[in-house]
Write a protein that holds these residues in place. Sequence first.
Motif, short mmCIF file in Angstrom:
data_model
loop_
_atom_site.label_atom_id
_atom_site.label_comp_id
_atom_site.label_asym_id
_atom_site.label_seq_id
_atom_site.Cartn_x
_atom_site.Cartn_y
_atom_site.Cartn_z
N ASP A 250 -37.05 -58.93 -106.29
CA ASP A 250 -37.81 -58.65 -105.08
C ASP A 250 -36.96 -57.96 -104.02
O ASP A 250 -37.50 -57.25 -103.16
N ALA A 251 -35.65 -58.15 -104.07
CA ALA A 251 -34.75 -57.51 -103.11
C ALA A 251 -34.87 -55.99 -103.15
O ALA A 251 -34.61 -55.30 -102.16
N ARG A 252 -35.28 -55.43 -104.28
CA ARG A 252 -35.37 -53.98 -104.44
C ARG A 252 -36.75 -53.43 -104.10
O ARG A 252 -36.97 -52.21 -104.20
N ARG A 253 -37.66 -54.29 -103.70
CA ARG A 253 -39.05 -53.86 -103.54
C ARG A 253 -39.22 -52.70 -102.55
O ARG A 253 -39.95 -51.73 -102.82
N GLU A 254 -38.55 -52.77 -101.40
CA GLU A 254 -38.72 -51.73 -100.38
C GLU A 254 -38.26 -50.37 -100.88
O GLU A 254 -38.75 -49.34 -100.42
N GLY A 255 -37.29 -50.35 -101.79
CA GLY A 255 -36.78 -49.08 -102.28
C GLY A 255 -37.55 -48.50 -103.44
O GLY A 255 -37.28 -47.38 -103.88
N ARG A 256 -38.55 -49.22 -103.95
CA ARG A 256 -39.26 -48.78 -105.15
C ARG A 256 -40.31 -47.72 -104.90
O ARG A 256 -40.79 -47.09 -105.85
N THR A 257 -40.71 -47.57 -103.65
CA THR A 257 -41.78 -46.62 -103.34
C THR A 257 -41.42 -45.77 -102.12
O THR A 257 -40.62 -46.18 -101.28
N THR A 258 -42.04 -44.61 -102.04
CA THR A 258 -41.91 -43.76 -100.86
C THR A 258 -42.86 -44.25 -99.78
O THR A 258 -43.61 -45.22 -99.98
N ALA A 259 -42.85 -43.58 -98.64
CA ALA A 259 -43.75 -43.96 -97.54
C ALA A 259 -45.21 -43.84 -97.94
O ALA A 259 -46.08 -44.53 -97.39
N THR A 260 -45.51 -42.98 -98.92
CA THR A 260 -46.89 -42.81 -99.38
C THR A 260 -47.24 -43.70 -100.56
O THR A 260 -48.35 -43.66 -101.07
N GLY A 261 -46.28 -44.51 -101.01
CA GLY A 261 -46.55 -45.43 -102.11
C GLY A 261 -46.18 -44.90 -103.48
O GLY A 261 -46.40 -45.59 -104.48
N ALA A 262 -45.60 -43.70 -103.57
CA ALA A 262 -45.20 -43.15 -104.86
C ALA A 262 -43.98 -43.90 -105.41
O ALA A 262 -43.11 -44.32 -104.65
N ILE A 263 -43.92 -44.04 -106.73
CA ILE A 263 -42.83 -44.77 -107.37
C ILE A 263 -41.53 -43.98 -107.29
O ILE A 263 -41.50 -42.76 -107.50
N VAL A 264 -40.43 -44.68 -106.99
CA VAL A 264 -39.09 -44.11 -107.01
C VAL A 264 -38.32 -44.83 -108.12
O VAL A 264 -38.17 -46.05 -108.05
N PRO A 265 -37.84 -44.11 -109.16
CA PRO A 265 -37.12 -44.79 -110.24
C PRO A 265 -35.83 -45.41 -109.72
O PRO A 265 -35.26 -45.00 -108.71
N LEU A 266 -35.35 -46.42 -110.44
CA LEU A 266 -34.19 -47.21 -110.00
C LEU A 266 -32.99 -46.33 -109.68
O LEU A 266 -32.31 -46.53 -108.67
N ALA A 267 -32.70 -45.35 -110.53
CA ALA A 267 -31.52 -44.51 -110.34
C ALA A 267 -31.58 -43.67 -109.07
O ALA A 267 -30.55 -43.23 -108.56
N GLU A 268 -32.78 -43.45 -108.55
CA GLU A 268 -32.95 -42.60 -107.37
C GLU A 268 -33.22 -43.38 -106.09
O GLU A 268 -33.42 -42.79 -105.03
N GLN A 269 -33.23 -44.70 -106.16
CA GLN A 269 -33.58 -45.49 -104.98
C GLN A 269 -32.48 -45.49 -103.94
O GLN A 269 -31.29 -45.45 -104.27
N ASP A 270 -32.89 -45.55 -102.68
CA ASP A 270 -31.97 -45.69 -101.55
C ASP A 270 -31.57 -47.16 -101.46
O ASP A 270 -32.34 -48.00 -101.01
#
Length: 402
Positions: A234-254
């Motif tokens: 759950d710690a990674r939840r905020e980084g999983r999506t963009t502001a519009t809700g699109a998925i961000v893969p793990l390797a590209e997350q902030d």
Amino acid sequence: MADDSVEVLLRRLAPQVLGVLARRYADFAAAEDAVQEALIAAAERWPRDGVPENPRGWLIQVAQRRMTDHIRSESARRGRELRVASEAPAPADVPDRDDTVTLLLMCCHPALSETSAIALTLRAVGGLTTAEIASAFLVPTATMAQRISRAKASIKAAGATFRLPPPEEQPDRLRSVLHVLYLIFNEGYTTSSGPELHRVELSAEAIRLTRVLHEMLPDQGEVTGLLALMLLTDARREGRTTATGAIVPLAEQDRSRWDAELIAEGVELVTSALRAGSVGEYQLQAAIAACHDEATSAEDTDWPQILALYGLLDRMTGNPMVALSRAVAASMVHGPEEGLRRLAPLDRRLPGHHRLDAVRGHLYEQLGDVETAAELYRRAAERTSSVRERDYLTARAARLHR
């Protein structure tokens, strides 16, 4: 008190109140209905009139009145219950005995299917209304009500009583509880269908209930491991999506968006659990999550360690989804060809699963075979029921044709 604070208080008190009534009247189904009515009454009155001095006692008294009404209405057939109901109601200062573990074990009774156990756990222990549970799982309220009613009828037919199971049955029953909590969390973290990637109310409730279980069973390594896994994930939840809700893969997350406090707590929990003795599947999954969370960048991830942990987990569980993740880890250590080789046996074990197509597409993309990768991404998009996953996979396929 704010409405959200009242809601949190009611969810914490719900299993305690239900435990009192279920133990006193030996009728789980009727007690659960009475508690739900008391919770509804509190949700309507407390924000307006204020929380009573003894909220637990208030809920018990209201629920007991509902229970008494129910018993009296059945007086012709239930003389014994009528005699119990005619006794003076218990004082508000009920002994402080928390029956949450007993409730969890009852809600995860082996007579129930997984879906029924999830629904009953969320209502009886989580304090969610039938409408809230139905909304979370995208089914009509009437359908969910029938599911919960059937679950309670199944428990009654199985002759379950409100008590801890005998010691020889407790390990298996505890495993069932952990599995149900794990399923609830996963459905909240990556929803199986619908327009959103997350259903935060479900993942948050799974974490809350697992915290309660851990407080009561602090020496159970798998309980600790499951809580650690949930927190680290759950710690990674905020980084999983963009502001519009699109998925961000793990390797590209902030990774600056990840919750450092949850990561620290999760790492401490899994470290203590692994040091304590025997290792279980939730501890191994938590250790894998910790490897990801502690890496300062995707490039710094300790993939050889993750591959070794997946090897242990695969041998322990035989779960094809674990084998799929193991293939991904192998591709990160030994190259995409090795990953593809390990995927081949999974065609028989995961026929038509969208994640198998998606992983295979990713590996072909790494090899430079963009045509095959795009086709696999499109096929995966057609097979998933999650709108967000479908959009992500469709976008990856389209990008390869630019």
